[in-house]
Design a protein around this motif. Structure first.
Motif, short mmCIF file in Angstrom:
data_model
loop_
_atom_site.label_atom_id
_atom_site.label_comp_id
_atom_site.label_asym_id
_atom_site.label_seq_id
_atom_site.Cartn_x
_atom_site.Cartn_y
_atom_site.Cartn_z
N GLY A 91 0.77 -1.23 0.00
CA GLY A 91 0.00 0.00 0.00
C GLY A 91 0.81 1.30 0.00
N PHE A 92 2.11 1.21 -0.30
CA PHE A 92 2.95 2.41 -0.32
C PHE A 92 2.83 3.18 -1.63
CE2 PHE A 92 5.09 -0.40 2.72
CZ PHE A 92 5.19 0.45 3.81
N VAL A 93 2.47 2.47 -2.70
CA VAL A 93 2.30 3.11 -4.01
C VAL A 93 1.05 2.57 -4.68
CG1 VAL A 93 4.80 3.48 -4.38
CG2 VAL A 93 3.71 1.39 -5.27
N THR A 94 0.58 3.31 -5.66
CA THR A 94 -0.49 2.84 -6.54
C THR A 94 0.08 2.79 -7.95
OG1 THR A 94 -1.31 5.09 -6.92
CG2 THR A 94 -2.31 3.85 -5.10
N ILE A 95 -0.55 1.98 -8.77
CA ILE A 95 -0.12 1.81 -10.15
C ILE A 95 -1.30 2.16 -11.06
CG2 ILE A 95 0.77 0.17 -11.87
CD1 ILE A 95 2.68 0.52 -9.55
N GLU A 96 -1.01 2.98 -12.07
CA GLU A 96 -2.02 3.33 -13.06
C GLU A 96 -1.43 3.13 -14.45
OE1 GLU A 96 -2.88 7.47 -12.43
OE2 GLU A 96 -3.51 7.17 -10.36
N LYS A 97 -2.28 2.88 -15.40
CA LYS A 97 -1.83 2.82 -16.79
C LYS A 97 -1.62 4.25 -17.29
CE LYS A 97 -3.71 -1.60 -18.10
NZ LYS A 97 -2.67 -2.42 -18.62
N HIS A 98 -0.59 4.43 -18.08
CA HIS A 98 -0.32 5.73 -18.68
C HIS A 98 -1.49 6.08 -19.60
CE1 HIS A 98 1.59 8.83 -21.12
NE2 HIS A 98 2.54 8.91 -20.18
N PRO A 99 -1.98 7.32 -19.56
CA PRO A 99 -3.15 7.68 -20.36
C PRO A 99 -2.90 7.59 -21.88
CG PRO A 99 -2.25 9.61 -19.24
CD PRO A 99 -1.51 8.43 -18.73
N ASN A 100 -1.65 7.73 -22.31
CA ASN A 100 -1.35 7.70 -23.75
C ASN A 100 -0.67 6.43 -24.22
OD1 ASN A 100 -2.34 10.35 -23.85
ND2 ASN A 100 -0.31 11.18 -23.37
N ASP A 101 -0.28 5.56 -23.28
CA ASP A 101 0.43 4.33 -23.64
C ASP A 101 0.06 3.25 -22.64
OD1 ASP A 101 2.15 2.29 -24.34
OD2 ASP A 101 3.98 3.49 -24.17
N ALA A 102 -0.83 2.37 -23.02
CA ALA A 102 -1.35 1.34 -22.10
C ALA A 102 -0.26 0.37 -21.64
CB ALA A 102 -2.48 0.58 -22.77
N ARG A 103 0.86 0.31 -22.37
CA ARG A 103 1.95 -0.59 -21.97
C ARG A 103 2.77 -0.02 -20.82
NH1 ARG A 103 5.27 -0.63 -27.12
NH2 ARG A 103 4.59 1.51 -26.94
N THR A 104 2.67 1.27 -20.60
CA THR A 104 3.48 1.95 -19.57
C THR A 104 2.67 2.12 -18.30
OG1 THR A 104 4.68 3.15 -21.29
CG2 THR A 104 4.78 4.04 -19.06
N LEU A 105 3.28 1.73 -17.19
CA LEU A 105 2.64 1.88 -15.89
C LEU A 105 3.21 3.10 -15.19
CD1 LEU A 105 2.71 -1.83 -14.66
CD2 LEU A 105 0.81 -0.58 -15.73
N ILE A 106 2.34 3.84 -14.52
CA ILE A 106 2.74 5.01 -13.75
C ILE A 106 2.65 4.66 -12.26
CG2 ILE A 106 2.25 7.42 -13.21
CD1 ILE A 106 3.31 6.96 -16.06
N VAL A 107 3.75 4.87 -11.56
CA VAL A 107 3.82 4.60 -10.13
C VAL A 107 3.62 5.92 -9.40
CG1 VAL A 107 5.30 3.74 -8.27
CG2 VAL A 107 5.51 2.77 -10.58
N LYS A 108 2.67 5.91 -8.45
CA LYS A 108 2.41 7.11 -7.65
C LYS A 108 2.46 6.74 -6.18
CE LYS A 108 -0.39 9.66 -10.94
NZ LYS A 108 -1.63 10.40 -11.16
N LEU A 109 2.93 7.69 -5.38
CA LEU A 109 2.92 7.48 -3.95
C LEU A 109 1.48 7.51 -3.44
CD1 LEU A 109 5.79 9.91 -2.87
CD2 LEU A 109 5.91 7.41 -2.99
N SER A 110 1.14 6.56 -2.60
CA SER A 110 -0.16 6.58 -1.93
C SER A 110 -0.01 7.48 -0.71
CB SER A 110 -0.54 5.17 -1.49
OG SER A 110 0.37 4.73 -0.50
N GLU A 111 -1.10 7.68 0.01
CA GLU A 111 -0.99 8.47 1.25
C GLU A 111 -0.03 7.79 2.22
OE1 GLU A 111 -3.69 10.55 4.75
OE2 GLU A 111 -4.69 9.69 3.00
#
Length: 179
Positions: A91-111
């Motif tokens: 639960g330290f990060v969340t993962i999202e698909k890049h809006p322009n490239d579904a093959r690329t994952l974006i890592v974001k810090l969670s709270e």
């Protein structure tokens, strides 16, 4: 050089082993990791390694892709993917698909990840206070400046270390710490 001369030289070298730069840096790193590990344990982090910071520290506030994180941390994409997966599972990060490239994952810090980074900031301050108690603030600042110059030089010039050596060094930093 005669054997006796070699043995004399080796003896003198071994007598100074406690002043060898590699040994001092390595032991200092171990002390930093132990202080950090104890600090994190006191904060309640049970399934977290100091090595996880490799991923968290490089994650932009807007998010980062795994390739960039791996490059910044000096590890392989596979190693970074593993770290990110462990961080996501906890639960330290969340993962999202890049809006322009579904093959690329974006890592974001969670709270939780943001809180962890703020705890890490407190941890680094504790480490610096601990060292300040030993050598004083002025000498600590000098040490930080000198180490910054050395690391900057080698990072900029990519001197002395192969990519494999850098990778091995960074992976060694990802080894679990004692709890």
């Amino acid at each position: 050089m005669e054997l006796n001369d070699k043995l004399t030289e080796l003896y003198k070298f071994k007598q100074e082993k406690d002043r060898h730069i590699g040994r001092l840096v390595s032991k200092t790193q171990r002390f930093v990791r132990e202080i950090a590990s104890d600090f994190l344990q006191e904060k309640g982090y049970t399934n977290f390694r100091v090595g996880h910071m490799v991923a968290l520290i490089h994650t932009d506030l807007q998010g980062s892709n795994i390739n960039n994180l791996a490059h910044l941390a000096g590890v392989t994409k596979q190693a970074m993917s593993k770290l990110v997966k462990e961080l996501q599972d906890e639960g330290f990060v969340t993962i999202e698909k890049h809006p322009n490239d579904a093959r690329t994952l974006i890592v974001k810090l969670s709270e939780k990840g943001i809180d962890t980074m703020l705890d890490w900031k407190e941890c680094t301050q504790k480490i610096e206070m601990t060292f300040t108690d030993v050598i004083g603030q002025e000498k600590l600042e000098q040490l930080i400046d000198l180490l910054s110059k050395i690391t900057s030089y080698y990072e900029t010039n990519n001197a002395c270390m192969s990519d494999k050596a850098v990778l091995n060094l960074n992976l060694a930093n990802a080894i679990p710490v004692k709890y």
